[in-house]
Enzyme design. Structure first.
Site, mmCIF file in Angstrom:
data_model
loop_
_atom_site.group_PDB
_atom_site.id
_atom_site.type_symbol
_atom_site.label_atom_id
_atom_site.label_comp_id
_atom_site.label_asym_id
_atom_site.label_seq_id
_atom_site.Cartn_x
_atom_site.Cartn_y
_atom_site.Cartn_z
ATOM 1 N N ASP A 178 0.599 -0.700 0.413
ATOM 2 C CA ASP A 178 0.238 -0.033 0.058
ATOM 3 C C ASP A 178 0.700 1.368 0.071
ATOM 4 O OD1 ASP A 178 -2.365 1.113 -0.452
ATOM 5 O OD2 ASP A 178 -1.837 1.868 2.518
ATOM 6 N N SER A 179 0.403 2.446 0.025
ATOM 7 C CA SER A 179 1.226 3.741 0.013
ATOM 8 C C SER A 179 1.707 3.912 1.627
ATOM 9 C CB SER A 179 0.119 4.666 -1.068
ATOM 10 O OG SER A 179 -0.621 4.450 0.095
ATOM 11 N N CYS A 234 -3.805 -1.574 -2.322
ATOM 12 C CA CYS A 234 -4.002 -0.266 -2.661
ATOM 13 C C CYS A 234 -5.387 0.355 -3.772
ATOM 14 C CB CYS A 234 -3.409 0.463 -1.688
ATOM 15 S SG CYS A 234 -3.154 2.188 -3.490
ATOM 16 N N GLU A 284 -2.198 9.270 8.194
ATOM 17 C CA GLU A 284 -0.785 8.716 8.496
ATOM 18 C C GLU A 284 -0.893 9.819 8.834
ATOM 19 O OE1 GLU A 284 0.681 6.715 6.418
ATOM 20 O OE2 GLU A 284 -0.646 5.743 4.968
ATOM 21 N N CYS A 299 -11.072 3.531 -0.295
ATOM 22 C CA CYS A 299 -9.521 3.119 0.104
ATOM 23 C C CYS A 299 -9.122 2.515 1.306
ATOM 24 C CB CYS A 299 -9.464 4.727 0.450
ATOM 25 S SG CYS A 299 -7.528 5.216 1.058
ATOM 26 N N HIS A 344 -7.562 3.027 3.383
ATOM 27 C CA HIS A 344 -6.888 3.362 4.915
ATOM 28 C C HIS A 344 -8.367 3.768 5.602
ATOM 29 C CE1 HIS A 344 -3.341 4.507 2.880
ATOM 30 N NE2 HIS A 344 -2.766 5.594 4.139
HETATM 31 N N1 DGL Z 1 -4.795 3.845 -0.233
HETATM 32 C C1 DGL Z 1 -4.777 3.784 -0.842
HETATM 33 C C2 DGL Z 1 -5.953 3.117 -1.623
HETATM 34 O O1 DGL Z 1 -6.900 2.385 -0.832
HETATM 35 C C3 DGL Z 1 -4.387 4.617 -1.696
HETATM 36 C C4 DGL Z 1 -4.520 6.066 -0.436
HETATM 37 C C5 DGL Z 1 -3.583 7.059 -1.494
HETATM 38 O O2 DGL Z 1 -2.145 7.347 -1.100
HETATM 39 O O3 DGL Z 1 -3.484 8.239 -1.130
HETATM 40 O O4 DGL Z 1 -6.291 4.245 -2.682
#
Ligand code: DGL
Length: 265
Positions: free
Chosen positions: A9-10, A72, A151, A183, A185
């Site tokens: 993931d990011s 992600c 984050e 997302c 997150h």
């Molecule tokens: N968690 C990621 C997603 O599902 C990326 C969020 C990001 O880095 O902008 O899209």
């Protein structure tokens, strides 16, 4: 086969998928990379996201993974196809899993999706949902402030709720009974999102379906872990470790989180 499963993931978002994997695949070992130094991916160009995703995948392949989960949405939208095409190991993303979860939950087929700008722009959820039920009514909304909020690790107080409420304001006029957290997150702030949209809305994410799909693939390919000793999960981040480790420790049901810095190129 006792090799680990790679998850990328990011940043910390993919940990929401890892949590479900720990539940559905308790005997599997997981190696995780969060590209926290370059997070968020949402506002980046597809070319950049493809390049970073490949760098994480290559690093984990070097470490010997037997399967890759792109946890992600933003990366899944742009890099899943090329990774599936050119990898020797099975690779899955999270978009189809999220779409499936929504179709299972909705009663009215009015579905809203909140995601990063990159995911919304790609229309990946619209396409995935339409392929499952073509007359769904879908409303998509990009929520750029939410990934940096998660984050930062500061997602408990009033400030966090106000930011969530303001970000979701454009959904006020939309009609939906189900909201996809598009997302990875966002499940970390699910309670704030639920409070903002109301208790009557079904909130779904891709985490559970992704974990179940991973299990199916391992079984189908006959590559489940057979070792008797407990798995030793490893977590890597490209940025600073303290907040990453704190979020991972709070979120995951692990006694200890073994986290280290990693460099990607
Ligand atoms: N968690 C990621 C997603 O599902 C990326 C969020 C990001 O880095 O902008 O899209």
């Amino acid at each position: 086969m006792n090799a680990p499963i790679g998850v990328i993931d990011s940043g910390v978002g993919g940990l929401t998928v890892v949590k479900e994997m720990l539940h559905y695949l308790p005997n599997e070992e997981i190696y995780y990379i969060g590209d926290t130094a370059r997070c968020p991916y949402g506002p980046r160009t597809p070319q950049e996201v493809v390049k970073f995703t490949w760098q994480m995948a290559d690093k984990l392949v070097e470490m010997g993974i037997k399967m890759l989960v792109i946890a992600c949405n933003t990366a899944t939208c742009v890099a899943l196809e090329s990774l599936q095409k050119h990898s020797k190991i099975p690779v899955i993303g999270v978009i189809n899993a999220g779409a499936q979860a929504a179709i299972k939950a909705t009663e009215t087929h009015d579905i809203a999706v909140i995601a990063t700008a990159g995911t919304v722009k790609s229309a990946a959820y619209e396409n995935a949902i339409a392929s499952l039920y073509s007359s769904s009514n879908i409303t998509s909304l990009a929520c750029p402030p939410l990934v940096p909020l998660v984050e930062s690790g500061e997602y408990m107080g009033d400030f966090a709720f106000d930011l969530v409420k303001t970000s979701l304001q454009p959904l006020k006029k939309a009609r939906f009974d189900t909201l996809i957290l598009g997302c990875t997150h966002y499940p970390i702030i699910k309670d704030l999102i639920q409070k903002a949209v109301g208790e009557q809305v079904h909130i779904v994410s891709s985490a559970t379906e992704t974990a179940k799909q991973t299990l199916e693939i391992l079984k189908f390919q006959g590559i489940e872990r057979t070792a008797k000793e407990s798995p030793h999960h490893k977590f890597f981040a490209t940025g600073s470790l303290p907040i990453f480790k704190e979020i991972a420790t709070n979120w995951l049901p692990l006694e200890q989180v073994d986290a280290a810095r990693v460099t990607l190129k």
